[in-house]
Motif scaffolding. Structure first.
Motif, PDB file in Angstrom:
ATOM      1  N   PHE A  53      11.031  21.908  47.955  1.00  0.00           N
ATOM      2  CA  PHE A  53      10.253  20.768  48.429  1.00  0.00           C
ATOM      3  C   PHE A  53      10.325  20.651  49.942  1.00  0.00           C
ATOM      4  O   PHE A  53       9.317  20.375  50.610  1.00  0.00           O
ATOM      5  N   ILE A  73      15.559  23.473  43.936  1.00  0.00           N
ATOM      6  CA  ILE A  73      14.199  22.941  43.859  1.00  0.00           C
ATOM      7  C   ILE A  73      13.965  21.913  44.964  1.00  0.00           C
ATOM      8  O   ILE A  73      12.851  21.802  45.493  1.00  0.00           O
ATOM      9  N   TRP A  74      15.012  21.183  45.357  1.00  0.00           N
ATOM     10  CA  TRP A  74      14.875  20.255  46.475  1.00  0.00           C
ATOM     11  C   TRP A  74      14.562  21.027  47.764  1.00  0.00           C
ATOM     12  O   TRP A  74      13.732  20.582  48.572  1.00  0.00           O
ATOM     13  N   SER A  91       5.209  19.647  44.847  1.00  0.00           N
ATOM     14  CA  SER A  91       6.577  20.150  44.907  1.00  0.00           C
ATOM     15  C   SER A  91       7.587  19.018  44.714  1.00  0.00           C
ATOM     16  O   SER A  91       8.627  19.204  44.063  1.00  0.00           O
ATOM     17  N   TYR A  92       7.288  17.865  45.281  1.00  0.00           N
ATOM     18  CA  TYR A  92       8.178  16.711  45.083  1.00  0.00           C
ATOM     19  C   TYR A  92       8.211  16.300  43.617  1.00  0.00           C
ATOM     20  O   TYR A  92       9.283  16.025  43.060  1.00  0.00           O
ATOM     21  N   LEU A  98      18.925  22.165  40.646  1.00  0.00           N
ATOM     22  CA  LEU A  98      18.208  21.010  41.191  1.00  0.00           C
ATOM     23  C   LEU A  98      18.230  21.043  42.713  1.00  0.00           C
ATOM     24  O   LEU A  98      17.230  20.718  43.372  1.00  0.00           O
ATOM     25  N   GLU A 114      17.650  11.993  47.183  1.00  0.00           N
ATOM     26  CA  GLU A 114      16.459  11.397  47.796  1.00  0.00           C
ATOM     27  C   GLU A 114      16.840  10.210  48.660  1.00  0.00           C
ATOM     28  O   GLU A 114      16.287  10.003  49.740  1.00  0.00           O
ATOM     29  N   TYR A 117      10.346  18.518  41.685  1.00  0.00           N
ATOM     30  CA  TYR A 117      11.755  18.144  41.804  1.00  0.00           C
ATOM     31  C   TYR A 117      12.091  17.016  40.837  1.00  0.00           C
ATOM     32  O   TYR A 117      13.127  17.054  40.151  1.00  0.00           O
ATOM     33  N   SER A 124      12.611  11.516  51.159  1.00  0.00           N
ATOM     34  CA  SER A 124      11.620  12.435  50.599  1.00  0.00           C
ATOM     35  C   SER A 124      10.384  12.516  51.465  1.00  0.00           C
ATOM     36  O   SER A 124       9.474  13.227  51.203  1.00  0.00           O
TER      37      SER A 124
END
Length: 445
Positions: A64, A60-61, A133-134, A57, A440, A137, A445
């Protein structure tokens, strides 16, 4: 933007038939952090830890974050590009201007006028891809929450199965002692003792299997939480929870506004549309300006006494590229249509996932009711067969078969209860929208 370069895409409808209502629905509203519906504080703590420490995770952040940087990169092309240069060298001998220190300094600026909106379109494409992309996530966070919940309840189920097996081993050992005593008085055959020993060893073998299942489930849980599987983690084993009432499913099309994976696919359609618009604008002339100033001297002290300036405009119109520009536009259009179909397929899969989860849960409840009735009948049958056996009216084989069936049904019941929870997790995952993680909240974000 001129109409010839492609206007912005309006609302995109998924290319799928109008969906009917889901097969089942309830009244409860799914909370944003859906796992709290299980009312398990231990699960809540594990989830908080996993959403913070899970490495996949976190990766993946960062993807983003890279996508957001891509937006800034694309946006920079809308501004003048300014550069400064400094060059110095010494040559010997010094007969003329070429000799000596020969130092140069300059500054230049270039700017492309976005006549047809190409640069804006490319920036818009990056904005949409960053949004996608967000949502990727958020989709990953949703998948992690479902996987962790499944692993957690697998641990509880394996623990419950192991406790049941230990009880069944104890019962089978007690029965073994009983029939050995009856064998001494001639009431039991030797083959009945062997059969009981076989059942006892089979049950012990199941205990080993459930010990392994428990260890593997704990290892899976550890990795999801971002810790090594060999590290000790204290976990309280408890009973499986009772499910809350069936949640409200809502209308199928509401999923497209709620699920992050659908939102991601939708944003990619818009990104491909903007790239198609940029490809169309490549067929039109480009206008750019360049301003430069330079000083040059063969001594440092005289470097800034005289400046030379130049301002140039450049208009480039494509005439013949061998069909490349049209091919690029056709390619971009094909990518756009492909993204639309991908979006439609994602919508279809989302509808199926909800429908599958609803059907699975309803049928699993029916199966559990049947298992409960089977257990009741088996317990009554077992009790009657034992009565007949102790009164010499039936063989011990009937007792053994009834006992084995009863113990197997109890194990099947626990497994069915876990599967019911799995189906509810799948339903929450299919219906719930994204939720805000602590990352977040802390990083924004």
């Amino acid at each position: 933007m001129l109409a010839g370069c492609g206007s912005k895409l309006g609302t995109v409808e998924a290319p799928v038939p109008e969906p009917q209502s889901f097969s089942y629905t309830g009244q409860d509203v799914i909370p944003e952090e859906w796992w709290r519906s299980f009312d398990d504080e231990q699960l809540n703590r594990l989830m908080d830890s996993a959403l913070t420490k899970n490495l996949n995770l976190a990766s993946i952040w960062q993807q983003f974050q890279a996508a957001k940087a891509g937006v800034r990169i694309a946006g920079s092309n809308l501004w003048p590009q300014v550069e400064a240069t400094l060059q110095s060298g010494i040559s010997r001998p010094q007969p003329d201007f070429a000799g000596g220190e020969n130092t140069q300094a300059g500054i230049s600026a270039s700017y492309e006028v976005d006549l047809w909106g190409r640069l804006n379109a490319l920036q818009d494409a990056e904005v949409y891809r960053a949004k996608a992309s967000y949502y990727d996530y958020q989709t990953a966070a949703m998948s992690l929450s479902a996987e962790l919940s499944s692993a957690y309840f697998s641990v509880l189920t394996a623990s419950k199965q192991l406790n049941l097996i230990k009880e069944q081993i104890e019962i089978n050992e007690q029965i073994m002692k009983l029939i050995r005593n009856r064998f001494g008085s001639g009431q039991i055959r030797a083959v009945d003792i062997l059969r009981q020993e076989q059942l006892l060893e089979t049950t012990r073998g199941l205990a080993v299997s459930f010990e392994r299942e428990l260890a593997l489930a704990q290892n899976r849980l550890d990795v999801l939480m971002g810790i090594p599987a060999q590290n000790d983690y204290v976990l309280e084993f408890k009973e499986l929870p009772d499910l809350s009432p069936l949640p409200e499913t809502g209308l199928p099309l509401e999923l497209t506004r709620r699920r992050p994976d659908l939102q991601s696919a939708y944003e990619r359609v818009k990104a491909n549309d903007r790239e198609y618009a940029a490809a169309l604008s490549n067929r039109y002339p480009r206008l750019s300006f360049r301003l430069s100033g330079q000083v040059r001297s063969n001594t440092y002290t005289n470097l800034f006494r005289e400046w030379a300036y130049s301002l140039a405009g450049n208009l480039v119109a494509p005439l013949f590229y061998g069909g490349r520009l049209q091919a690029e536009a056709d390619q971009a259009e094909a990518f756009k249509q492909s993204a639309v179909y991908d979006y439609g397929q994602t919508v279809l899969v989302a509808f199926r996932e909800v429908e599958d989860a609803l059907v699975n849960e309803q049928k699993q409840k029916d199966r559990l009711e049947i298992l409960e009735r089977q257990l009741e009948l088996t317990e009554k049958t077992n009790k009657q067969i034992r009565f007949e056996f102790f009164n010499g009216l039936s063989d011990y084989l009937d007792v053994l078969l009834a006992l084995d069936e009863q113990q197997q049904l109890k194990r099947d019941q626990i497994r069915a209860e876990q599967q019911l929870i799995e189906f509810r997790i799948n339903l929450y995952r299919a219906l719930a929208g994204g939720f805000e993680t602590r990352r977040e909240q802390e990083e924004g974000s």
